[in-house]
Write an enzyme that holds these catalytic residues in place. Structure first.
Site, short mmCIF file in Angstrom:
data_model
loop_
_atom_site.label_atom_id
_atom_site.label_comp_id
_atom_site.label_asym_id
_atom_site.label_seq_id
_atom_site.Cartn_x
_atom_site.Cartn_y
_atom_site.Cartn_z
N PRO A 269 1.64 7.49 -0.03
CA PRO A 269 2.19 8.47 -0.96
C PRO A 269 3.66 8.28 -1.34
O PRO A 269 4.17 9.05 -2.13
CB PRO A 269 2.01 9.79 -0.21
CG PRO A 269 2.11 9.40 1.23
CD PRO A 269 1.47 8.05 1.33
N GLY A 270 4.35 7.29 -0.76
CA GLY A 270 5.65 6.94 -1.30
C GLY A 270 6.85 7.21 -0.42
O GLY A 270 7.97 6.85 -0.79
N GLY A 271 6.67 7.82 0.73
CA GLY A 271 7.81 8.12 1.59
C GLY A 271 8.54 6.87 2.06
O GLY A 271 9.78 6.82 2.05
N LYS A 272 7.79 5.86 2.46
CA LYS A 272 8.42 4.62 2.93
C LYS A 272 9.05 3.87 1.76
O LYS A 272 10.11 3.26 1.90
CB LYS A 272 7.39 3.75 3.65
CG LYS A 272 6.81 4.38 4.91
CD LYS A 272 5.85 3.42 5.61
CE LYS A 272 5.17 4.09 6.80
NZ LYS A 272 4.19 5.10 6.38
N ASP B 162 -0.57 0.11 -5.21
CA ASP B 162 -1.58 0.91 -4.53
C ASP B 162 -2.90 0.78 -5.29
O ASP B 162 -2.90 0.59 -6.52
CB ASP B 162 -1.17 2.39 -4.45
CG ASP B 162 -1.94 3.12 -3.35
OD1 ASP B 162 -1.50 3.07 -2.19
OD2 ASP B 162 -2.99 3.72 -3.67
N CYS C 200 -0.88 3.31 11.21
CA CYS C 200 -0.79 4.54 11.99
C CYS C 200 -2.03 4.67 12.87
O CYS C 200 -2.58 5.75 13.07
CB CYS C 200 -0.61 5.76 11.10
SG CYS C 200 -1.87 5.97 9.83
N CYS D 99 0.89 -1.18 0.00
CA CYS D 99 0.00 0.00 0.00
C CYS D 99 0.91 1.21 0.00
O CYS D 99 1.06 1.90 1.00
CB CYS D 99 -0.91 -0.01 1.22
SG CYS D 99 -1.83 -1.55 1.45
N ALA D 100 1.52 1.48 -1.13
CA ALA D 100 2.73 2.29 -1.18
C ALA D 100 2.51 3.80 -1.10
O ALA D 100 3.34 4.51 -0.54
CB ALA D 100 3.51 1.97 -2.46
#
Length: 444
Positions: free
Chosen positions: A254-257, A274, A370, A251-252
């Site tokens: 917005p991409g920060g991880k 995603d 989260c 579940c990528a």
């Protein structure tokens, strides 16, 4: 004439009231961007502050209505909240300006019949003493009332974390959370300093910095991708995922991880999935200059992944209620209902089981959310491991020790991050969003 910041804030709050958007997206709209920098700052303060204190503001207003149970039109209710927030919680706003613009907002929205009532109520609030919060609390209901959270939500936190930690969460939710960045290269910090950005060390990670003063988004370092704004808890989750050669981020967006996975695994192939094509396309733009792994993208529902024994590392950062991010997304407290946790749990179990099937024997999977709620965290792990002897949970202490040994973890601040071998960051106890993470391994 209504001040531009108040007009913009009113429209955003009206959209949120009608479930037509989220504050983080609406505050990045073209209309807000056209405001001057001071007006953008004020608009953000008005939107976020009104949402944070909405429950307390409504209680104050309702007590002054001729019929406290009367239903007010959305435009009237929001104008009253907006005016009351400025007078009760902001020091530098003249009361007459807050009252006058709230009255004009009601008139301009076609509800002039209510302007007299709005004027009278706000003038009464203007002469009331400022809000003072108790230093300590003995019950969940006192805490919820003081910090404008739903009572049922705070009761859950008190049962799960105790009154002191629940109070820390609520207090953290009511203030602007720290702006944290990730340094992508060794020259980034000096470049920011040269553009008058004042930074402080992160709480946990070598490459994290807290912005003390300045607008990072206006710098060349931000524009060229040398720094990225990312909560430190989010950075820590990605760091804990570790290393692999074939990596799946389920579940990528917005991409920060995903970016951190790529940085830490420069020789890997990485598949970012995603369910939203739009968010995945935005993510491609964010990661266009990403250093490290070869990234490919796939639009797919993570609960329907068709991969079998394909990856040696999987990051499963699931959609959730987001109760660990209420400081950034204050409307969550107004939209969330207790029944939502069961629905989220079912979807999270489906996603995790699909991700587990994609794992090679000997491979590892980091499950994360989260959320502060056990239904979305411990209960998901328990249900997915039940009856599946080919998987086991491993202690994240090993991952923390590896980060410390490589110099990426500030060891003096890592104490208390783990609970029974799982990551748990708590807003207010830790200076970041609330995250949960657990590591699974496929043994056969």
């Amino acid at each position: 004439m209504i001040a531009p910041a108040r007009s913009a804030a009113f429209e955003i709050l009206l959209q949120i009231q009608r479930d037509a958007g989220h504050c983080d997206e609406l505050l990045r709209s073209a209309k807000v961007d056209r405001l001057s920098q001071p007006d953008r700052n004020l608009c953000t303060s008005l939107v976020m502050g009104t949402l944070r204190w909405q429950i307390a503001l409504d209680q104050r207003v309702d007590a002054m209505l001729a019929r406290p149970d009367a239903r007010l039109e959305d435009e009237v209710r929001i104008a009253l909240r907006l005016g009351a927030f400025q007078m009760l919680y902001l020091d530098r706003i003249p009361s007459h300006a807050a009252v006058m613009d709230s009255v004009e907002l009601v008139k301009s929205s076609g509800h002039g019949f209510a302007s007299g009532m709005v004027n009278a109520i706000l003038r009464k609030i203007a002469v009331e003493p400022p809000v003072e919060l108790p230093a300590t609390f003995t019950t969940a209901s006192e805490l919820a009332a003081a910090y404008a959270h739903p009572a049922w939500m705070v009761e859950r936190w008190v049962l799960r974390y105790g009154i002191d930690r629940a109070a820390a969460i609520c207090k953290f939710d009511q203030a602007q959370p720290p702006i944290t960045i990730r340094l992508i290269n060794g020259e980034a910090e000096a470049a920011l300093t040269a553009e008058n950005i004042e930074l402080a060390p992160g709480a946990f990670l070598k490459h994290a910095r807290t912005v003390v003063r300045g607008d990072v988004t206006a710098t060349a370092a931000y524009r060229d991708g040398s720094v990225r704004i990312q909560d430190e808890g989010s950075q820590l989750v990605a760091e804990l995922a570790g290393h692999g050669q074939t990596i799946l981020d389920t579940c990528a967006a917005p991409g920060g991880k995903t970016a951190i996975l790529a940085e830490r695994n420069p020789k890997a192939t990485l598949l970012a999935c995603d369910v939203s094509r739009r968010r995945l396309d935005e993510m491609r733009g964010l990661l266009r200059n990403a250093r490290g792994a070869r990234i490919s993208y796939e639009t797919v529902d993570a609960a329907k992944l068709a991969y079998e024994r394909h990856f040696d590392l999987v990051l499963c950062d699931v959609p959730c209620s987001g109760t660990g991010t209420i400081a950034r997304n204050p409307e969550i407290r107004h939209r969330l209902e207790p029944a939502e946790f069961a629905r989220q749990h079912s979807r999270q179990v489906a996603i995790l089981l699909a991700a587990m099937r994609a794992l090679q024997p000997g491979g590892r999977l980091l499950y994360a959310s989260c959320s502060l709620e056990p239904e979305e965290n411990e209960a998901v792990i328990q249900d997915c491991l039940s009856g599946r002897s080919e998987y086991r949970e491993t202690d994240l202490r090993e991952q923390l020790d590896t980060l410390a040994a490589t110099g990426n973890l500030l060891t003096e601040s890592a104490a208390g991050l783990l609970e029974k071998g799982r990551l748990r960051t708590i807003p207010g106890v830790h200076p970041c969003d609330g995250f949960f993470a657990a590591m699974l391994e496929r043994t056969a």
